[in-house]
Design an enzyme around this catalytic site. Structure first.
Site, short mmCIF file in Angstrom:
data_model
loop_
_atom_site.label_atom_id
_atom_site.label_comp_id
_atom_site.label_asym_id
_atom_site.label_seq_id
_atom_site.Cartn_x
_atom_site.Cartn_y
_atom_site.Cartn_z
N VAL A 83 0.87 -1.17 0.00
CA VAL A 83 0.00 0.00 0.00
C VAL A 83 0.90 1.22 0.00
O VAL A 83 1.91 1.26 0.70
CB VAL A 83 -0.92 0.03 1.24
CG1 VAL A 83 -1.76 1.30 1.27
CG2 VAL A 83 -1.81 -1.21 1.26
N CYS A 84 0.57 2.20 -0.81
CA CYS A 84 1.29 3.46 -0.81
C CYS A 84 2.78 3.21 -1.08
O CYS A 84 3.14 2.44 -1.96
CB CYS A 84 1.03 4.17 0.52
SG CYS A 84 1.53 5.90 0.60
N THR A 85 3.65 3.82 -0.29
CA THR A 85 5.09 3.72 -0.53
C THR A 85 5.69 2.42 -0.04
O THR A 85 6.91 2.23 -0.14
CB THR A 85 5.82 4.91 0.11
OG1 THR A 85 5.44 5.02 1.49
CG2 THR A 85 5.46 6.20 -0.62
#
Length: 231
Positions: A103-105
């Protein structure tokens, strides 16, 4: 996926963004019979980037076999991209875990582990440019699926990613039931959830606020890429 109850693992680390973790956790924990493990080096509490403390349920050494391993993002990914123990755990588990997600970075940590080469991947809009140095193919989509790899956009996208994982692994009816159970029916008060919608002025202002963190992240990415090249 086999008929057995699925086992999901979510990586913890200092400085993670808690919603990157707790959003998917809320979805995955509602899969009938599922076991969800929160994984870190020790069982000591882990502090998220906003101060929330989260308790691991298992360690790298004791982690059971998993059907899915998910890596959240947050400011702490800068350190994790250079953490040999974390990267070794991800590499070893990727060889025997059927599905991998971020998720995300969190995608950048997968990249630093050498797990994104030639793969389509997404991440937070402000860090999307850091994917290509790891050999990934950046995709500007909220959820990106490349075979058994699930990645996507920032923070709130974790719920969407987890629902797509459940739909892919267990069928749309299961995923739809979970979406209904958590009343995931977003109607944001502002149409400003992406650079395209927020506009140039808001995006530039946010980039300016994030500049010190992004400069540190760029240095961490360069170091991680150099380490991969030496390996």
């Amino acid at each position: 996926m086999d008929a057995h109850a699925p086992t999901f693992g979510l990586l913890l680390f200092p400085g993670l963004t808690q919603l990157d973790l707790t959003g998917p956790y809320e979805v995955l924990a509602r899969v009938p019979g599922a076991k969800v493990h929160l994984i870190w080096k020790t069982l000591d509490p882990v502090a998220a980037d906003t101060g929330m403390r989260i308790l691991p349920t298992t360690t790298f050494a004791d982690c059971p076999d998993l059907d899915l391993l998910l890596v959240p993002g947050g400011v702490g990914v800068n350190e994790q991209m250079g953490d040999a123990e974390t990267l070794a755990f991800l590499r070893e588990r990727a060889r025997r875990t059927r599905h991998l997600a971020s998720v995300c970075t969190g995608a950048l940590v997968l990249g630093a582990a050498g797990l994104l080469k030639g793969r389509r991947a997404g991440t937070h809009w402000a860090s999307r440019g850091f994917l290509e140095p790891f050999g990934a193919i950046p995709v500007a989509e909220r959820v990106v699926i490349d075979g058994a790899l699930f990645t996507g956009g920032g923070v709130t996208a974790g719920i969407d990613i987890a629902l797509r994982i459940v739909g892919s692994l267990l069928g749309d009816p299961v995923a739809k039931g979970i979406q209904l159970s958590i009343e995931y029916d977003p109607h944001p008060p502002y149409d400003a959830g992406s650079p395209e919608r927020a506009g140039a002025a808001e995006t530039d202002a946010m980039r300016a606020c994030m500049a010190p963190m992004l400069e540190s992240r760029a240095a961490a990415v360069r170091a991680a890429v150099a380490a991969l090249e030496r390996a």
